[in-house]
Design an enzyme around this catalytic site. Structure first.
Site, PDB file in Angstrom:
ATOM      1  N   LYS A  76      -5.153 -64.211  23.106  1.00 23.95           N
ATOM      2  CA  LYS A  76      -4.624 -65.595  23.302  1.00 23.95           C
ATOM      3  C   LYS A  76      -5.356 -66.503  22.363  1.00 23.95           C
ATOM      4  O   LYS A  76      -6.380 -66.429  21.732  1.00 23.95           O
ATOM      5  CB  LYS A  76      -4.890 -66.121  24.809  1.00 23.95           C
ATOM      6  CG  LYS A  76      -4.288 -67.411  24.826  1.00 23.95           C
ATOM      7  CD  LYS A  76      -4.433 -67.924  26.709  1.00 23.95           C
ATOM      8  CE  LYS A  76      -3.772 -69.163  26.983  1.00 23.95           C
ATOM      9  NZ  LYS A  76      -4.229 -69.525  28.227  1.00 23.95           N
ATOM     10  N   SER A 151       0.030 -70.765  31.213  1.00 19.50           N
ATOM     11  CA  SER A 151       0.095 -71.055  29.299  1.00 19.50           C
ATOM     12  C   SER A 151       0.006 -69.754  28.818  1.00 19.50           C
ATOM     13  O   SER A 151       0.244 -69.579  27.625  1.00 19.50           O
ATOM     14  CB  SER A 151      -1.205 -71.961  29.273  1.00 19.50           C
ATOM     15  OG  SER A 151      -2.418 -71.365  29.591  1.00 19.50           O
ATOM     16  N   SER A 175      -2.927 -69.750  34.943  1.00 16.33           N
ATOM     17  CA  SER A 175      -2.179 -69.353  33.538  1.00 16.33           C
ATOM     18  C   SER A 175      -2.442 -68.145  33.030  1.00 16.33           C
ATOM     19  O   SER A 175      -1.784 -67.432  32.094  1.00 16.33           O
ATOM     20  CB  SER A 175      -2.702 -70.195  32.365  1.00 16.33           C
ATOM     21  OG  SER A 175      -2.179 -71.457  32.420  1.00 16.33           O
TER      22      SER A 175
HETATM   23  N1  GLN Z   1      -0.272 -75.147  34.459  1.00 15.16           N
HETATM   24  C1  GLN Z   1      -1.642 -75.614  34.973  1.00 15.16           C
HETATM   25  C2  GLN Z   1      -1.859 -76.746  33.759  1.00 15.16           C
HETATM   26  O1  GLN Z   1      -0.974 -76.916  33.064  1.00 15.16           O
HETATM   27  C3  GLN Z   1      -2.578 -74.486  34.630  1.00 15.16           C
HETATM   28  C4  GLN Z   1      -2.823 -73.877  33.179  1.00 15.16           C
HETATM   29  C5  GLN Z   1      -3.916 -73.139  33.078  1.00 15.16           C
HETATM   30  O2  GLN Z   1      -4.083 -72.293  34.008  1.00 15.16           O
HETATM   31  N2  GLN Z   1      -4.219 -73.227  31.675  1.00 15.16           N
HETATM   32  O3  GLN Z   1      -2.727 -77.308  33.720  1.00 15.16           O
END
Ligand code: GLN
Length: 486
Positions: A76, A151, A175
Site C-alpha cells: 500500500k 482505504s 480499511s
Molecule cells: N473508512 C474509515 C475512515 O475513512 C476507515 C479508514 C481506515 O481504516 N484507514 O476513516
C-alpha cells in the site's frame, strides 16, 4: 501460476517448477495489461522487481528456503520505500521519496519477497471506497463499475485480480477488512501494537495497524510470520513473543465458542449478506463450534466516537505537511503564511480537509471536554463490551460490511460513507485483531465474514479462518471478467 496462493507459489518455487524471475515477469505483464482498467497501482517497479527476483533466485540456488523468498507482493502506498515514491494517495506527497524503508517493508525485503509496486488508496487512508485518491478511483475487479472498498482498495483489487500474490494494507477503522470483503479475498488486521507502524504514514496513531491482504488465511499466517514483532523504533510496538502463525492453523474447532452480536444482525444489514454469514456459521457448527448471541451494547456509538478520535489525531499528524518539510509546495508564495495556506489548500483533497477541520475543532480549548474526552470515554465502554463478551466466547463473528460493493459515485454524502464501517470500527477503538474472509457471492458480488478475537489472539483467528477455508471454497472464487476495456 499467478492465480495461486502464496503457500502454493512458495512450494512451486521450492520445487523449481518456476523461478521468481518468471513469476515476477508474469505479474508485471498482467499489471501492464489490467492496471489501466483497475488503477490498482500508483507506481509499478518493473526494473527493481526483476532485480529483486533475480537476487531471490540466486539466494535459493545457495540454499535459502525462506517461505516468502521470491514471492511478488505489492505495498500500500502508505509504507515508506527507499528510492520509490510514497504518495499516500495525496497530491501533497506526489513527489515524496522517503529516505528509508518502513519496518514492514524492511521485513518483507529481508524475507526475500519481491516488491512489484505501490498500490492506490484513499488519500491519507481516509475513505471507504478508494474514491478520495488523488490518483483516481480503483475499480472492483468483480464489476468495474463498482468500488473495491477502501482505504486499501488498490491492494485488495490487486490481490483479487492476480496483479500480485499478496499485498500489505493498513486498517484504522476497517480499511483492510472492508476492501477484502468487497473484493472477495482475505484481509487481516492484527491487534494494535503487533505490527510496527514505523515508516507507515500516520493517519490516527492510536488506531492505525498494518496487516496482510491475500488469498487465504494460510497466506495471512505466512505474512504475519514476517510482519509481526517488536520494533524498537515504534514505541507502541508490543514486546510479546511472535508465534509461528502457521503452526496452529490445523487445530480442531471442536468446542470453539462463537459469539454473534445482536447489534451486527440488526436493521441495515442486507438479507443476502445475512444469509451468507448464517450459512457460514452452519459450517462452524458442523466443525464442532457452539454459537450464542451476545451483546455489544455500545456498538452504535462507535462510528461517532471514531469520527472524533480519528480526525483529532489526523489533524495533529497532518500538521507536518506545511510545504517546508515534505512534498508539495505551492508556486510563488508571497510570504510564509501564504505558503502554508496555499500549500495545504492545494495539496489536500476535500475529505482530508474536512477531517482536519473536524479534528482541530474537537481539540480546541472549550470543546475538548465536550468531544474528545467524551469520545475517549465511549472508547473505554466499547473496550469493556468486548472484554465482557470474551469472558463467554472465543471469537465474535458477523458480517464485515452491511452490503456488497456499491457503485462508483453512489455515496456522495460523507456520513453515509462513514457508516460503511459500522461493524469494523469498534475493533480498532478496542485495539483488537479482526479479519474478513470470503463467505458468499450474493448477486455475483463477494461478501465478507468478520471474525474478531481478543487481544493478541491472532493465531486463534487464523486457525478459525483456515478451518473455514478448508471446508468452503468461497476464497478460491475469482472474478470471471475484468470489464470491457481490459
Ligand atoms: N473508512 C474509515 C475512515 O475513512 C476507515 C479508514 C481506515 O481504516 N484507514 O476513516
Amino acid at each position: 501460476m499467478i492465480e495461486k496462493t502464496v503457500a502454493e507459489l512458495s512450494a512451486a518455487l521450492a520445487a523449481g517448477e518456476i523461478s521468481s524471475v518468471e513469476l515476477t515477469q508474469a505479474y508485471l505483464d498482467r499489471i501492464a495489461h489490467y492496471n489501466k482498467t483497475l488503477n490498482a497501482y500508483i507506481t509499478v517497479c518493473n526494473d527493481s522487481a526483476l532485480a529483486q527476483a533475480k537476487a531471490a533466485d540466486a539466494a535459493r540456488a545457495k540454499g535459502d528456503t525462506s517461505p516468502l523468498l521470491g514471492i511478488p507482493l505489492a505495498h500500500k502506498d502508505i509504507f515508506c520505500t527507499t528510492g520509490v515514491r510514497t504518495t499516500c494517495g495525496s497530491r501533497m506527497l506526489n513527489n515524496f521519496i522517503a529516505p528509508y524503508d518502513a519496518t514492514v517493508v524492511e521485513r518483507f525485503n529481508a524475507a526475500g519477497a519481491v516488491m512489484l509496486g505501490k498500490t492506490n488508496m484513499d488519500e491519507f487512508a481516509m475513505g471507504s471506497s478508494n474514491e478520495t485518491s488523488y490518483f483516481g478511483p480503483v475499480r472492483n475487479p468483480w464489476d468495474t463499475e463498482k468500488v473495491p472498498g477502501g482505504s486499501s482498495g488498490g491492494s485488495a483489487a490487486a490481490v483479487a485480480a492476480d496483479l500480485c500474490a499478496m499485498a500489505t494494507g493498513t486498517d484504522t477503522g476497517g480499511s483492510i477488512r472492508q476492501p477484502a470483503a468487497f473484493c472477495g479475498i482475505t484481509g487481516f488486521k492484527p491487534s494494535y501494537g503487533r505490527v510496527s507502524r514505523w515508516g507507515m504514514i500516520a493517519f490516527a496513531s492510536s488506531l492505525d495497524q498494518a496487516g496482510p491482504i491475500c488469498k487465504s488465511a494460510e497466506d495471512a499466517a505466512l505474512m504475519m510470520n514476517v510482519m509481526a514483532g517488536l520494533d524498537e523504533k515504534d514505541s507502541t510496538s508490543i514486546d510479546l513473543p511472535v508465534e509461528d502463525y502457521t503452526a496452529t492453523l490445523n487445530d480442531s474447532l471442536e468446542g470453539l465458542r462463537i459469539g454473534i452480536p445482536r447489534q451486527h444482525f440488526a436493521e441495515g444489514l442486507s438479507p443476502e449478506v445475512e444469509q451468507s454469514i448464517r450459512d457460514g456459521l452452519a459450517v462452524f457448527e458442523k466443525l464442532g463450534a457452539t454459537i450464542k448471541e451476545i451483546d455489544l451494547p455500545n456498538n452504535h456509538l462507535s462510528v461517532s466516537a471514531y469520527y472524533v478520535v480519528a480526525p483529532a489525531e489526523a489533524s495533529a499528524n497532518l500538521s507536518r505537511y506545511d510545504g517546508v518539510r515534505y512534498g508539495y509546495r505551492c508556486e510563488d508564495p508571497v510570504d510564509l503564511e501564504d505558503m502554508y495556506k496555499r500549500t495545504r489548500s492545494e495539496g489536500f483533497g476535500a475529505e482530508v480537509k474536512r477531517r482536519i477541520m473536524v479534528g482541530t475543532y474537537a481539540l480546541s480549548a472549550g470543546f475538548y471536554d465536550a468531544y474528545y474526552r467524551k469520545a475517549q470515554r465511549i472508547r473505554r465502554l466499547i473496550k469493556n463490551d468486548f472484554s465482557s463478551a470474551f469472558k463467554e466466547v472465543d471469537v465474535i463473528i458477523g458480517p464485515t460490511s452491511p452490503h456488497t460493493a456499491f457503485g462508483l459515485g453512489a455515496k456522495s454524502d460523507p456520513v453515509a460513507m462513514y457508516l460503511e464501517d459500522i461493524y469494523t470500527i469498534a475493533v480498532n477503538l478496542a485495539g483488537l485483531p479482526g479479519m474478513s474472509i470470503p463467505a458468499g457471492l450474493p448477486g455475483g458480488m463477494p461478501t465478507g465474514m468478520h471474525i474478531v478475537g481478543n487481544d493478541f489472539a491472532e493465531a486463534k483467528l487464523l486457525n478459525v479462518a483456515h478451518q473455514f477455508q478448508l471446508n468452503t471454497d468461497w476464497h478460491t472464487r475469482r472474478p470471471a471478467a475484468l470489464g470491457k476495456e481490459a
